[in-house]
Design an enzyme around this catalytic site. Structure first.
Site, PDB file in Angstrom:
ATOM      1  N   GLU A  40       0.860  -1.190   0.000  1.00  0.00           N
ATOM      2  CA  GLU A  40       0.000   0.000   0.000  1.00  0.00           C
ATOM      3  C   GLU A  40       0.891   1.233   0.000  1.00  0.00           C
ATOM      4  O   GLU A  40       1.534   1.557   0.988  1.00  0.00           O
ATOM      5  CB  GLU A  40      -0.908  -0.007   1.244  1.00  0.00           C
ATOM      6  CG  GLU A  40      -1.756   1.256   1.336  1.00  0.00           C
ATOM      7  CD  GLU A  40      -2.534   1.371   2.660  1.00  0.00           C
ATOM      8  OE1 GLU A  40      -2.803   0.334   3.312  1.00  0.00           O
ATOM      9  OE2 GLU A  40      -2.856   2.499   3.039  1.00  0.00           O
ATOM     10  N   ARG A  44       0.603  10.377  -0.104  1.00  0.00           N
ATOM     11  CA  ARG A  44       0.957  11.434   0.854  1.00  0.00           C
ATOM     12  C   ARG A  44       2.161  12.236   0.429  1.00  0.00           C
ATOM     13  O   ARG A  44       2.608  13.111   1.171  1.00  0.00           O
ATOM     14  CB  ARG A  44       1.236  10.823   2.236  1.00  0.00           C
ATOM     15  CG  ARG A  44       0.022  10.183   2.832  1.00  0.00           C
ATOM     16  CD  ARG A  44       0.264   9.675   4.231  1.00  0.00           C
ATOM     17  NE  ARG A  44      -0.755   8.694   4.547  1.00  0.00           N
ATOM     18  CZ  ARG A  44      -0.759   7.940   5.628  1.00  0.00           C
ATOM     19  NH1 ARG A  44       0.208   8.050   6.521  1.00  0.00           N
ATOM     20  NH2 ARG A  44      -1.723   7.068   5.837  1.00  0.00           N
ATOM     21  N   LYS A 128     -11.058  -1.940   6.449  1.00  0.00           N
ATOM     22  CA  LYS A 128      -9.881  -1.557   7.225  1.00  0.00           C
ATOM     23  C   LYS A 128     -10.381  -0.932   8.527  1.00  0.00           C
ATOM     24  O   LYS A 128     -11.223  -0.027   8.498  1.00  0.00           O
ATOM     25  CB  LYS A 128      -9.075  -0.537   6.410  1.00  0.00           C
ATOM     26  CG  LYS A 128      -8.080   0.297   7.212  1.00  0.00           C
ATOM     27  CD  LYS A 128      -7.151   1.060   6.284  1.00  0.00           C
ATOM     28  CE  LYS A 128      -6.578   2.292   6.967  1.00  0.00           C
ATOM     29  NZ  LYS A 128      -5.313   2.748   6.360  1.00  0.00           N
TER      30      LYS A 128
HETATM   31  C1  3PG Z   1      -1.421   5.020   8.304  1.00  0.00           C
HETATM   32  O1  3PG Z   1      -2.359   5.243   7.568  1.00  0.00           O
HETATM   33  O2  3PG Z   1      -0.538   5.832   8.585  1.00  0.00           O
HETATM   34  C2  3PG Z   1      -1.390   3.647   8.831  1.00  0.00           C
HETATM   35  O3  3PG Z   1      -2.468   3.426   9.627  1.00  0.00           O
HETATM   36  C3  3PG Z   1      -0.110   3.286   9.465  1.00  0.00           C
HETATM   37  O4  3PG Z   1      -0.181   3.445  10.808  1.00  0.00           O
HETATM   38  P1  3PG Z   1       1.088   3.073  11.670  1.00  0.00           P
HETATM   39  O5  3PG Z   1       2.161   4.053  11.260  1.00  0.00           O
HETATM   40  O6  3PG Z   1       0.627   3.310  13.082  1.00  0.00           O
HETATM   41  O7  3PG Z   1       1.440   1.667  11.373  1.00  0.00           O
END
Ligand code: 3PG
Length: 207
Positions: A40, A44, A128
């Protein structure tokens, strides 16, 4: 693709942030070398879409999807970049409908019973759970199992290598998401061997 298929490749889906386009392919190759094929890549950074495109073209073993898909434009761009699936941090009927129209499998984010019901009413059965730890973690997933026995989850957010096994042991959890496989400083250092090691350890969380 039925999004539940994503869970069949391994126990963890890495949530990836890529700042430099040139890192995309070696990073994906390092994850694949560690047994992690479903990736994934979050929308961003300014290079996120070209990164997805590069991985989709150059790393055929990778099943690349777009994370942080928040609206119709994101979904369209993800599909055009060659993504196999999309992940959204929350759920709106708009994102659900647009992904169906595009033929882009969606793993929609939910954190409450109402959101589960809305996504389910629109045809989504694999969701999710985000932000998993902050939104109630394991007790919340156990509570969801009662009224939502026909729905399974990919908890993501705040999960660590230490807690992932506990999430994965729940019958309604098919796979976990997390950013720990691709720590920012490790990617910055282009330490692909460490990424492969982290991927291998994550793959071993469920034999
Ligand atoms: C996100 O979208 O940033 C994910 O949920 C990852 O979360 P994490 O950094 O706590 O694993």
């Amino acid at each position: 693709m039925n999004t539940l298929e994503l869970a069949s490749y391994g126990p963890v889906i890495p949530v990836i942030v890529i700042d430099r386009l040139e890192d995309a392919v070696p990073l994906a190759e390092a994850l694949v070398a560690g047994g992690v094929r479903v990736l994934e890549v979050t929308l961003r950074t300014p290079v996120a879409l070209p990164c997805m495109e590069a991985i989709a073209k150059a790393v055929p073993e990778a099943i690349v999807g777009a994370g942080t898909v928040r609206n119709a434009l994101d979904a369209q761009a993800a599909r055009d970049a060659g993504c196999h699936f999309a992940v959204s941090p929350g759920y709106t009927p708009e994102i659900g409908r647009v992904c169906q129209e595009l033929g882009l499998p969606l793993l929609p984010g939910v954190a409450t019973g109402s959101e589960v019901m809305t996504a389910h009413a629109d045809g989504y059965h694999f969701l999710k759970f985000f932000p998993a730890t902050a939104a109630g973690g394991i007790p919340m997933l156990k509570a969801f199992a009662g009224p939502f026995a026909d729905i399974s989850f990919c908890p993501t957010g705040g999960i660590t290598p230490e807690t992932a096994g506990q999430f994965l042991a729940l019958p309604n959890v098919k796979v976990c998401g997390g950013s720990w496989l691709t720590p920012a400083e490790v990617v910055k250092a282009r330490d692909w061997a460490t990424i492969t090691r982290l991927a291998r350890e994550a793959s071993a969380l469920r034999p």
